[in-house]
Each structure stands twice: as C-alpha cells, then as structure tokens.
Motif scaffolding. Structure first.
Motif, short mmCIF file in Angstrom:
data_model
loop_
_atom_site.label_atom_id
_atom_site.label_comp_id
_atom_site.label_asym_id
_atom_site.label_seq_id
_atom_site.Cartn_x
_atom_site.Cartn_y
_atom_site.Cartn_z
N THR A 473 0.75 -1.13 -0.04
CA THR A 473 -0.04 0.13 -0.01
C THR A 473 0.93 1.17 0.10
OG1 THR A 473 -1.71 -1.04 1.26
CG2 THR A 473 -1.86 1.16 1.12
N ILE A 474 0.51 2.06 -0.82
CA ILE A 474 1.36 3.35 -1.21
C ILE A 474 0.46 4.57 -0.38
CG2 ILE A 474 2.25 5.24 -2.56
CD1 ILE A 474 3.94 2.46 -2.28
N PHE A 475 1.14 5.31 0.59
CA PHE A 475 0.70 6.57 1.00
C PHE A 475 1.53 7.69 0.78
CE2 PHE A 475 -0.66 3.20 4.17
CZ PHE A 475 -2.07 3.38 4.05
N THR A 476 1.13 8.76 -0.03
CA THR A 476 2.10 9.57 -0.70
C THR A 476 1.23 11.05 -0.68
OG1 THR A 476 3.66 10.25 -2.44
CG2 THR A 476 1.72 8.97 -2.99
N PHE A 477 2.34 12.11 -0.72
CA PHE A 477 1.78 13.51 -0.89
C PHE A 477 2.02 13.66 -2.65
CE2 PHE A 477 3.12 14.20 3.19
CZ PHE A 477 1.81 13.98 3.94
N GLU A 478 2.60 12.88 -3.15
CA GLU A 478 3.14 13.04 -4.75
C GLU A 478 1.90 12.21 -5.62
OE1 GLU A 478 5.80 14.35 -5.41
OE2 GLU A 478 6.76 14.55 -3.55
N ARG A 479 2.16 12.52 -7.00
CA ARG A 479 0.99 11.95 -7.90
C ARG A 479 1.86 11.25 -8.82
NH1 ARG A 479 -3.86 13.09 -8.33
NH2 ARG A 479 -3.74 12.47 -10.47
N ASP A 480 1.24 10.09 -9.23
CA ASP A 480 1.74 9.25 -10.39
C ASP A 480 3.31 8.66 -10.11
OD1 ASP A 480 -0.18 9.44 -11.71
OD2 ASP A 480 0.38 11.25 -12.74
N LEU A 481 3.47 8.03 -8.87
CA LEU A 481 4.81 7.47 -8.56
C LEU A 481 5.28 6.14 -9.25
CD1 LEU A 481 4.89 7.51 -4.53
CD2 LEU A 481 6.03 8.94 -5.94
N GLU A 482 6.30 5.87 -9.76
CA GLU A 482 6.74 4.71 -10.30
C GLU A 482 7.10 3.76 -9.33
OE1 GLU A 482 9.88 3.21 -13.79
OE2 GLU A 482 10.36 4.96 -12.46
N LEU A 483 6.41 2.71 -8.95
CA LEU A 483 6.61 1.68 -8.25
C LEU A 483 7.39 0.42 -8.84
CD1 LEU A 483 6.16 0.72 -5.23
CD2 LEU A 483 4.10 -0.44 -6.00
N GLN A 484 8.56 0.13 -8.39
CA GLN A 484 9.23 -0.90 -9.16
C GLN A 484 9.56 -2.04 -7.88
OE1 GLN A 484 12.72 1.00 -10.60
NE2 GLN A 484 12.05 1.14 -12.67
N ILE A 485 9.57 -3.38 -8.22
CA ILE A 485 10.02 -4.33 -7.53
C ILE A 485 11.47 -4.86 -8.22
CG2 ILE A 485 9.42 -6.47 -6.50
CD1 ILE A 485 7.23 -4.21 -5.88
N ILE A 486 12.44 -4.71 -7.70
CA ILE A 486 13.55 -5.02 -8.35
C ILE A 486 14.30 -6.20 -7.27
CG2 ILE A 486 16.01 -4.23 -8.63
CD1 ILE A 486 14.66 -1.26 -8.57
N ARG A 487 14.89 -7.22 -8.12
CA ARG A 487 15.76 -8.24 -7.38
C ARG A 487 17.02 -7.66 -7.08
NH1 ARG A 487 15.57 -14.15 -9.44
NH2 ARG A 487 15.92 -14.29 -7.04
N VAL A 488 17.34 -7.68 -5.64
CA VAL A 488 18.62 -7.38 -5.20
C VAL A 488 19.83 -8.14 -5.70
CG1 VAL A 488 19.94 -7.19 -3.15
CG2 VAL A 488 17.58 -6.37 -2.89
N GLY A 489 20.61 -7.29 -6.37
CA GLY A 489 22.12 -7.97 -6.67
C GLY A 489 21.91 -7.99 -8.07
N GLU A 490 20.92 -8.17 -8.76
CA GLU A 490 20.73 -8.47 -10.33
C GLU A 490 20.24 -7.22 -11.03
OE1 GLU A 490 18.29 -11.55 -10.92
OE2 GLU A 490 19.27 -13.02 -9.62
N ASP A 491 19.91 -6.09 -10.27
CA ASP A 491 19.24 -4.90 -11.07
C ASP A 491 18.13 -5.23 -12.11
OD1 ASP A 491 20.97 -3.24 -9.61
OD2 ASP A 491 22.53 -3.60 -11.03
N GLU A 492 17.35 -6.24 -11.68
CA GLU A 492 16.28 -6.65 -12.60
C GLU A 492 15.03 -6.22 -12.16
OE1 GLU A 492 14.03 -11.16 -13.79
OE2 GLU A 492 16.26 -10.90 -13.15
N VAL A 493 14.40 -5.27 -12.84
CA VAL A 493 12.91 -5.02 -12.41
C VAL A 493 11.99 -6.24 -12.66
CG1 VAL A 493 11.08 -3.17 -12.92
CG2 VAL A 493 13.62 -2.68 -13.10
N TYR A 494 11.60 -6.58 -11.49
CA TYR A 494 10.67 -8.11 -11.46
C TYR A 494 9.29 -7.50 -11.90
CZ TYR A 494 8.65 -12.11 -9.45
OH TYR A 494 7.84 -13.43 -9.38
N GLU A 495 8.63 -6.39 -11.21
CA GLU A 495 7.53 -5.76 -11.79
C GLU A 495 7.39 -4.38 -11.75
OE1 GLU A 495 3.70 -8.26 -10.91
OE2 GLU A 495 5.06 -8.74 -9.12
N SER A 496 6.57 -3.45 -12.25
CA SER A 496 6.58 -2.08 -12.28
C SER A 496 5.18 -1.67 -12.30
CB SER A 496 7.40 -1.66 -13.30
OG SER A 496 7.41 -0.11 -13.39
N PHE A 497 4.70 -0.48 -11.58
CA PHE A 497 3.48 -0.14 -11.29
C PHE A 497 3.52 1.43 -11.25
CE2 PHE A 497 3.80 -3.76 -9.06
CZ PHE A 497 2.90 -4.82 -9.58
#
Length: 567
Positions: A473-497
């Motif tokens: 869940t994201i709580f923020t004062f910003e709009r249209d944040l880029e949410l990335q799920i990244i595998r640590v050590g591989e710099d691979e974006v697993y999912e993005s929203f």
C-alpha cells in the motif's frame, strides 16, 4: 598486531551494532573510531593503516581485485563480512581528514592527497593509475546491497562522475566539530539541561545558530532540517556528543579521556500492550542497544530492588524489561543503574510531555505499540500518549488537516492516550502551536510511505513465503509514482506499476529471493523511498522456542499460544 580480517570484523560491528532495521547507515569512521577500535583489538591505531597498505598496495599502486565479491543475493550471505569493508572505511577516513571543506566542493586532488599520503604513495599523483575508471564503484554498490539485504538503508552515493564522492557522502561530524560542540555546551550549559532529546537539542542549536562555527552552521542549516535525508544521523551524532558531555560531569574541555569514552547512558522507550480483559493500557520499558558495542558484554540492570539481564530482541533493541511502569513513573522519568561502566552505566527513560508509539515494524498487526521510531509514518495509524494540556495543540493540528483521529482519547491519570492518530498532510510549514517539539516530532520525515500488509510470514527470518508475499500500500503526497520491484543484486525489474496515494498492489512473489521495493516520483533527486522484502521457500522455515514469542500473563502462569508455562 591485529590482522586485516580482525579490523574488518571490528569495523563492521562498530558501524552496525545497535542500529535498528531500517536505519540509514553511514560509515562514520574517523580517527576517534580508529583509536577506539584499536583498543578493543589490543593494538595501536597506526596498525589500521599498516594492514590496509599490506592488503591493498602492490608494486606501489592500489590493487582491489582481490577484495571484489559476487553480488549479495541469498539468505546464507547475510552475516558474511564483506572483505572490502576495511578499505571502504579507509576511504572514508581520508575524507574525514580533508579539513573544513569536506562537503563544499573540494577539488578532486585534495581528496587523493590524503588518500595517497595515508597509503605511503606519492601525494601529488592524484587517483592511483590502477583505480582509474572507478575501481571502487563496484565495492560501494556491493556494500549498498549488503545493507539492503540486512534490512538497512544505504547512504553512499556518487555525485556526478567522481567516484571518490562515494566516500565523501559518508562523513557527519569531524573531531573539530565535536570539540566545538562540547565547548559550546559548556559555555551555555544553563540552556542545555540534562537529557534533552535529540530533536530538542537541534531546535536549541538552530536558535543559537549565530554562536556556532561556520561549518556547524552550514551543517545544521542544510542537514538539520526535518525532511533532510541526513537529519536523523546528524541529530544522533550531535546527541552523542551531548550525552558524553553530560556523562563527563559537564567538563569544560573534551580531553583525550573523554574522546575515547563510549559509555553513554542508554535511552529507553515505552512498550505498550493492552490487557485483553480490562482493556487497560500497560507500559513497559524498552531499552535501546548500545551503538559501537564491538565486544559482547552482559549488562544487568537494577530496578525496584530486583535485577534483570538485558536480552537482545532484534537489531537495535533489547527485550522489554519485566516491570510494569505506572503513569507517574513515566511522567517523572526514570534512571536505572547497570553493572557496566564501559558500555552503559545507566538506563534513562527521559522526562517528556508526550510519547509517540508506533506499531511493531516487523509485525504491524500484533497490537503492540512502542518507541520504535521517533516520528510517525505518513498514513500509518499510531498511538500518542500526551499530557492533557497538549490536547489544545493537537486539536489545532487536527483543525489544520494535518492529523486525524476518531476515537475518544483514553484518560490515564493526568495523561491522554490517542489510539488511532494518522498523519494525512505535508502542509506543516507555517503552523504554530505552543509545544514546538510536538510539532516537530509529529511531522513525518518522508513524503511517501511503503506499507507491507498480509501474506504469510516466517517471524524468525522476517521473510514471507513464496506465493504468499505481502500486499503493498502506498501513502504519498506525490502523484503518479513509479513503483518498482527489483531483485537485489541483479538490477532486474521484476514488476513495475504507476501508483498514487492509497493504491494497493499485490505482486506475484513467485520466485524466492531478496527484493527492493522502490517508489519514486519525477521530482525526486535521489532514489526515492525504498523497502526490503525477502521471499523464501517453504523448506527454509525455521522453528523457535515459545519464549521468543509474546505471552499472556495469568498470575503464576505464562501462556504462549497453546503452551502454558508455570512461574
């Protein structure tokens, strides 16, 4: 003489010990730190430079290939000390020795003058030829990943294309700054009573701004503001100097004896539970662990004519002490004597007008609230224990749309317990209330919160099971944040929203590993907000004894789930 490996281990303990998970970690390594560590290793301070030279110098040049390691990804690598860590600390020590312009755009050659001088290399050669192209960059990136995997937030970053700025990003207070603060506290000690908390000290220093040295003015002006990435670390460093000054008996000069003194009183917070029968709030003492505790030392505390040993609960914290604390004891503050003169001669519960109690960061649904952090997070309900006279200030903040709560506060003596407060706005500038410190501490330090909820979690490894990871869940004062799920050590974006405030996302979590959750807006100058998630296979679940879990006390019995223990 100590070996490189012994220095490496001791330096890591010095930096990490006593730091709660989620802390921003700085390599605060200066000459005082080297002096202190050398004492624990029964060697001389100069031995550190000797082992660095022996390990890193080949044919009058710097060689780092033997310090490189594979990316840190897997669970079994958590507790391995990185072989390059001693060298990174050496790089930071060179930054500390640069003088008054550590963070003011000093020329590139000035850093390598100190770097080369300390290694016995020609001081005017600039960057050693074997380090051209930023040979140290991979070491700093691996260190940042090591911190993430272990639940900490990295701080080392590069500015522009200058690789040595990784080291320059780490220093906070130098020896001269500590001496200057010590002298200032001595000269104006009537303004600085014992055991102010760190936010009160920063507020007072900002008020006494013109009496500080130019460098301290610049430091407090830039980093001494709430919202600054370095605020908490700077406030901790200043508070440590203040604590040493108080512990010295408020001596006028910070002599060598006090420079090597690390026996500050340990602060305690409050740990709050609720009696499931009477709904009465119950409070216990939650001691912080000492920082820089390189050697394992048993600490026993005395209270109410009884002794109790301090038992490690999690990074940064001991288990709660066994005594139930009355509201009048909270109001007056407490001072408990220990058996240790080297690490912590006493435990202090500060005398305060209010306490911010947050949900357990590792088990948010446990119903337990405590002083895990100094400030609430945006969008996360918390509990506030405050004197009744602060209710007017709190209503002002509510009317300004900064805070909300719905439940009627519970009266506890001369105090009120607000049980469902939530910070909902970032428009704190220009708001005025009588209790300035309340305003500062209720203001969230970040504009975005990444909240993890649900899933199936192994409490012993702090990891979720594969295919049963948490909802985000994201709580923020910003709009249209880029949410990335990244595998640590591989710099691979697993999912993005793309997300906005109150958005919920359920990633797949179908592959075991370590993941970095990053929420970033276009206006962010840095990497944005980050959280760590570990996903493990079912066969990686660990078992623990019932004593490691919360219990219900029933007269002479303790109930741990289905297990009942007498006594």
């Amino acid at each position: 003489m100590a070996s490189y490996e012994e220095w490496n281990e001791a330096l890591l303990k010095y930096v990490i010990s006593g730091m709660p998970r989620g802390s921003r970690i700085y390599l605060a390594i200066d000459d005082e730190a080297i002096n202190f560590i050398s004492g624990t290793l029964n060697t001389l301070p100069g031995n550190f430079l000797e082992v660095i030279q022996e390990r890193c110098i080949r044919n009058n040049n710097v060689r780092l290939n033997h310090l490189s390691v594979e990316p840190i990804i897997f669970q079994e690598q958590h507790h391995q000390t990185p072989p390059y860590f001693g060298f990174l600390c050496f790089m930071v020590l060179a930054a500390y020795r640069m003088g008054d312009n550590v963070d003011q755009g000093v020329a590139r050659g000035d850093y390598f003058y100190h770097f080369n001088s300390m290694l016995g290399l020609p001081v005017d050669q600039g960057r050693p030829s074997a380090m051209e192209g930023g040979a140290e960059k991979s070491l700093w990136e691996n260190w940042n990943n090591w911190l993430r995997v272990n639940g900490y937030e990295p701080t080392a970053s590069m500015r522009g294309e200058r690789y040595f700025t990784y080291a320059r990003s780490q220093p906070l207070l130098r020896q001269s700054d500590k001496d200057s603060l010590w002298n200032f506290f001595s000269n104006y000690q009537n303004k600085y009573p014992d055991f102010l908390d760190k936010d009160e000290i920063i507020l007072k220093l900002r008020h006494d701004f013109n009496y500080l040295t130019k460098y301290l003015q610049e430091l407090i002006e830039v980093d001494g503001k709430l919202g600054s990435q370095r605020y908490e670390a700077l406030a901790d460093a200043i508070f440590e100097v203040f604590g040493m000054w108080v512990a010295s008996g408020k001596q006028s000069e910070r002599t060598e004896a006090f420079r090597d003194t690390f026996s500050n009183p340990l602060l305690m917070g409050l740990y709050r539970t609720e009696n499931f029968r009477s709904n009465e709030s119950q409070f216990y003492l939650l001691p912080k662990q000492p920082k820089r505790s390189i050697q394992d030392i048993e600490i026993t505390v005395t209270f109410k004519s009884e002794n109790a040993a301090l038992i490690v609960d999690r990074p940064g914290w001991f288990e709660t002490l066994k005594w139930n604390i009355a509201i009048d004891e909270i109001e007056k503050g407490l001072e408990l004597i220990t058996n240790s003169s080297r690490v912590a001669n006493k435990l202090i519960l500060p005398k305060r007008d209010f306490w911010i109690l947050l949900p357990d960061p590792e088990f948010r649904d446990s119903g337990i609230f405590a002083s895990w952090e100094e400030r609430p997070e945006l969008g996360i309900p918390f509990l506030l224990l405050a004197k009744k006279e602060l209710e007017t200030d709190l209503k002002v903040l509510k009317n300004e749309g900064l805070l909300v709560w719905s439940k009627t506060p519970k009266e506890i003596g001369a105090w009120l317990e607000f049980s469902d407060l939530v910070v909902v706005s970032d428009a704190w500038t220009g708001v005025s209330i009588a209790q300035k410190n309340l305003l500062n501490q209720l203001r969230p330090r970040n504009s975005t919160t990444i909240s993890l909820n649900g899933g199936l979690k192994d409490p012993n490894t702090n990891a979720w099971l594969v295919n049963h990871g948490p909802e985000i869940t994201i709580f923020t004062f910003e709009r249209d944040l880029e949410l990335q799920i990244i595998r640590v050590g591989e710099d691979e974006v697993y999912e993005s929203f793309t997300v906005n405030s109150n958005d919920k996302k359920q990633p797949k979590w179908d592959v075991p590993g370590r993941y970095l959750i990053r929420a970033r807006s276009e206006s962010d100058s840095d990497s944005g907000r980050e959280r760590q998630v570990a996903i493990i296979d079912w066969d990686a679940i660990t078992l623990s004894t019932p004593e490691k879990h919360g219990s219900i006390q029933m007269e002479n019995q303790s109930i741990f789930g289905a297990w009942v223990k007498e006594g």
